[in-house]
Write a protein that holds these residues in place. Structure first.
Motif, PDB file in Angstrom:
ATOM      1  N   UNK A 158       2.506 -41.097  -1.140  1.00  0.00           N
ATOM      2  CA  UNK A 158       2.249 -41.722  -2.434  1.00  0.00           C
ATOM      3  C   UNK A 158       3.097 -41.026  -3.492  1.00  0.00           C
ATOM      4  N   UNK A 159       3.305 -41.708  -4.627  1.00  0.00           N
ATOM      5  CA  UNK A 159       4.127 -41.151  -5.698  1.00  0.00           C
ATOM      6  C   UNK A 159       3.559 -41.594  -7.035  1.00  0.00           C
ATOM      7  N   UNK A 160       3.736 -40.751  -8.066  1.00  0.00           N
ATOM      8  CA  UNK A 160       3.308 -41.084  -9.422  1.00  0.00           C
ATOM      9  C   UNK A 160       4.283 -40.450 -10.402  1.00  0.00           C
ATOM     10  N   UNK A 161       4.453 -41.078 -11.567  1.00  0.00           N
ATOM     11  CA  UNK A 161       5.236 -40.510 -12.664  1.00  0.00           C
ATOM     12  C   UNK A 161       4.273 -40.247 -13.806  1.00  0.00           C
ATOM     13  N   UNK A 162       4.274 -39.016 -14.294  1.00  0.00           N
ATOM     14  CA  UNK A 162       3.323 -38.624 -15.332  1.00  0.00           C
ATOM     15  C   UNK A 162       3.971 -37.561 -16.205  1.00  0.00           C
ATOM     16  N   UNK A 163       4.116 -37.876 -17.495  1.00  0.00           N
ATOM     17  CA  UNK A 163       4.637 -36.935 -18.488  1.00  0.00           C
ATOM     18  C   UNK A 163       5.927 -36.270 -18.029  1.00  0.00           C
ATOM     19  N   UNK A 175       7.439 -35.992 -15.230  1.00  0.00           N
ATOM     20  CA  UNK A 175       7.530 -35.400 -13.899  1.00  0.00           C
ATOM     21  C   UNK A 175       7.214 -36.459 -12.853  1.00  0.00           C
ATOM     22  N   UNK A 176       7.822 -36.310 -11.693  1.00  0.00           N
ATOM     23  CA  UNK A 176       7.554 -37.200 -10.566  1.00  0.00           C
ATOM     24  C   UNK A 176       6.739 -36.421  -9.530  1.00  0.00           C
ATOM     25  N   UNK A 177       5.566 -36.935  -9.204  1.00  0.00           N
ATOM     26  CA  UNK A 177       4.671 -36.291  -8.251  1.00  0.00           C
ATOM     27  C   UNK A 177       4.718 -37.066  -6.943  1.00  0.00           C
ATOM     28  N   UNK A 178       4.893 -36.346  -5.843  1.00  0.00           N
ATOM     29  CA  UNK A 178       4.971 -37.004  -4.546  1.00  0.00           C
ATOM     30  C   UNK A 178       4.019 -36.313  -3.580  1.00  0.00           C
ATOM     31  N   UNK A 179       3.241 -37.123  -2.868  1.00  0.00           N
ATOM     32  CA  UNK A 179       2.364 -36.615  -1.821  1.00  0.00           C
ATOM     33  C   UNK A 179       3.042 -36.813  -0.482  1.00  0.00           C
ATOM     34  N   UNK A 180       3.224 -35.717   0.225  1.00  0.00           N
ATOM     35  CA  UNK A 180       3.709 -35.752   1.593  1.00  0.00           C
ATOM     36  C   UNK A 180       2.556 -35.378   2.518  1.00  0.00           C
ATOM     37  N   UNK A 214      -2.476 -29.564   0.509  1.00  0.00           N
ATOM     38  CA  UNK A 214      -3.679 -30.391   0.630  1.00  0.00           C
ATOM     39  C   UNK A 214      -3.791 -30.877   2.067  1.00  0.00           C
ATOM     40  N   UNK A 215      -4.967 -31.342   2.421  1.00  0.00           N
ATOM     41  CA  UNK A 215      -5.175 -31.890   3.759  1.00  0.00           C
ATOM     42  C   UNK A 215      -4.338 -33.145   3.946  1.00  0.00           C
ATOM     43  N   UNK A 216      -3.883 -33.365   5.173  1.00  0.00           N
ATOM     44  CA  UNK A 216      -3.084 -34.559   5.445  1.00  0.00           C
ATOM     45  C   UNK A 216      -3.947 -35.789   5.705  1.00  0.00           C
ATOM     46  N   UNK A 217      -5.261 -35.679   5.443  1.00  0.00           N
ATOM     47  CA  UNK A 217      -6.147 -36.826   5.663  1.00  0.00           C
ATOM     48  C   UNK A 217      -6.202 -37.762   4.460  1.00  0.00           C
ATOM     49  N   UNK A 218      -5.633 -37.365   3.320  1.00  0.00           N
ATOM     50  CA  UNK A 218      -5.712 -38.188   2.115  1.00  0.00           C
ATOM     51  C   UNK A 218      -4.653 -39.296   2.155  1.00  0.00           C
ATOM     52  N   UNK A 219      -5.021 -40.437   1.585  1.00  0.00           N
ATOM     53  CA  UNK A 219      -4.154 -41.623   1.625  1.00  0.00           C
ATOM     54  C   UNK A 219      -3.459 -41.900   0.294  1.00  0.00           C
ATOM     55  N   UNK A 220      -3.752 -41.126  -0.730  1.00  0.00           N
ATOM     56  CA  UNK A 220      -3.133 -41.332  -2.027  1.00  0.00           C
ATOM     57  C   UNK A 220      -3.726 -40.382  -3.039  1.00  0.00           C
TER      58      UNK A 220
END
Length: 387
Positions: free
Chosen positions: A327-332, A334-339, A358-364
């Protein structure tokens, strides 16, 4: 030898020279300051973070306790958004409003089927996809709701100012656009020859950009139009962008189009100003105030990247993530990416600013102020995140 008059003249000349030097120095500084002010968009973001780039903030990734995790009934089909200091969770039967500490503020039952949740400016928009009802509300009240007698809702969007755009079916056209103000009064209507695929409010909800799909030379393309609600005709219509558009995100100087196999920008005059074709499968994309990010996974080549953009005429800056993204988000800015196993924040120069395991069980995830909210199968967790 000099007489007294010569000495006085020399002193006067020195004083005049000093005054002239001081005057031209002040004039030069003023001109330089004015130039820097009017070109600040080009250099300010590049200077931000200088002195901090030598280090990357490592967050603990420790899960919050107390009211967390928030348990969600119905499995992984829930919808979760954040707006202001509120979190909104939609299940198949109820809408839940929480504060950022996980305290339940309101639970309200709904009767929609195929419900979609959108939020902006602290308000929630609920609509029935393929149905004929929608409502605008928050945790304290329902501001208004509408039911169409002879139309079905294709999709709807809400702005920070509380304006709502609803795209419906039409008997004689491909679709119809109806815009409501924050009190639920119709302020604009448009019957569209092409089917609209997305809408984004601009200029403080005085207008919008919309995207629609058309065919050019046997290929599906995405066109963008800019509309002012006070005028009948559109401001401009862009040429076709060679992709099937999923989202359009408007900002002051144009719009960003997120497509299935490519993305790009349309500038403030309606011309295509940049284009980026994916080398792999699009996972997600996000855009805010002209800054945009897309994440692409190519499992065959084991290539996992995030491409970031800083506006209409910017080329893609590609960051190698080294592992599949989620997942990815843009906030203030910065670009945040979940791997799989971590969340990273990058500035738009490509610098890694912060990371958390973080745990790899999260979906977003959802970024909100100093927190990141993690979406699990049937729960929502929270971590503190400094970036």
């Amino acid at each position: 030898m000099y007489d007294a008059d010569d000495i006085v003249d020399q002193k006067n000349r020195k004083r005049r020279r000093k005054r002239l030097i001081r005057f031209f120095t002040i004039l030069l500084v003023a001109a330089l300051g004015t130039g820097l002010y009017f070109t600040r968009d080009k250099w300010y973001n590049k200077l931000r973070g200088i002195g901090e780039q030598y280090r990357t903030i490592v967050n603990t990734g420790q899960l919050a306790e107390g009211n967390f995790p928030i348990e969600v009934s119905g499995g992984g089909d829930y919808q979760f958004v954040s707006s202001g200091k509120k979190m909104i969770v939609l299940s198949d039967t109820n809408t839940y409003y929480y504060d950022t500490d996980g305290n339940l503020l309101k639970r309200r039952q709904h009767t929609y089927t195929n419900t979609v949740l959108r939020a902006a400016g602290g308000k929630a928009l609920l609509y029935e996809n393929g149905g004929n009802e929608f409502s605008v509300e928050n945790d304290e009240q329902i501001f208004y709701d509408k039911t169409f007698a002879d139309k079905l809702i294709l999709f709807a969007r809400i702005s920070d100012e509380g304006y709502t755009a609803v795209v419906t079916t039409s008997e004689n056209y491909s679709c119809e656009l109806i815009v409501y103000d924050k009190r639920g009064k119709v302020i604009y209507g448009r019957q569209c020859i092409e089917k609209v695929s997305d809408i984004s409010f601009i200029n403080g909800s005085k207008g919008c950009v919309l995207s629609y799909i058309s065919a050019e030379n046997g290929q599906l393309v995405t066109n963008v139009q800019e509309i002012n609600f006070s005028e009948k005709e559109e401001n401009w219509t862009s040429p076709g962008l060679n992709t099937l558009g999923l989202e359009v995100c408007g900002f002051g100087n144009g719009a960003f189009v997120l497509g299935t196999d490519a993305c790009g920008y349309v500038d403030g005059s309606g011309q295509i100003s940049s284009y980026y074709s994916y080398d792999g499968e699009l996972v997600a994309g996000a855009s805010e105030n002209g800054n945009s990010a897309v994440i692409i996974n190519n499992d065959d080549r084991r290539k996992y990247v995030m491409a970031i953009f800083t506006g209409c005429d910017s080329e893609a800056l590609v960051i190698d993530l080294g592992e599949p993204s989620v997942d990815v988000a843009v906030y203030e800015d910065l670009a945040y990416v979940m791997c799989q196993g971590n969340i990273k924040a990058y500035d738009f120069n490509g610098g890694l600013r912060s990371i958390a395991e973080v745990s790899d069980s999260y979906t977003g995830f959802v970024r909100n102020e100093e927190h990141i909210f993690l979406k699990g199968y049937n729960k929502i967790d929270r971590i503190d995140y400094e970036s």
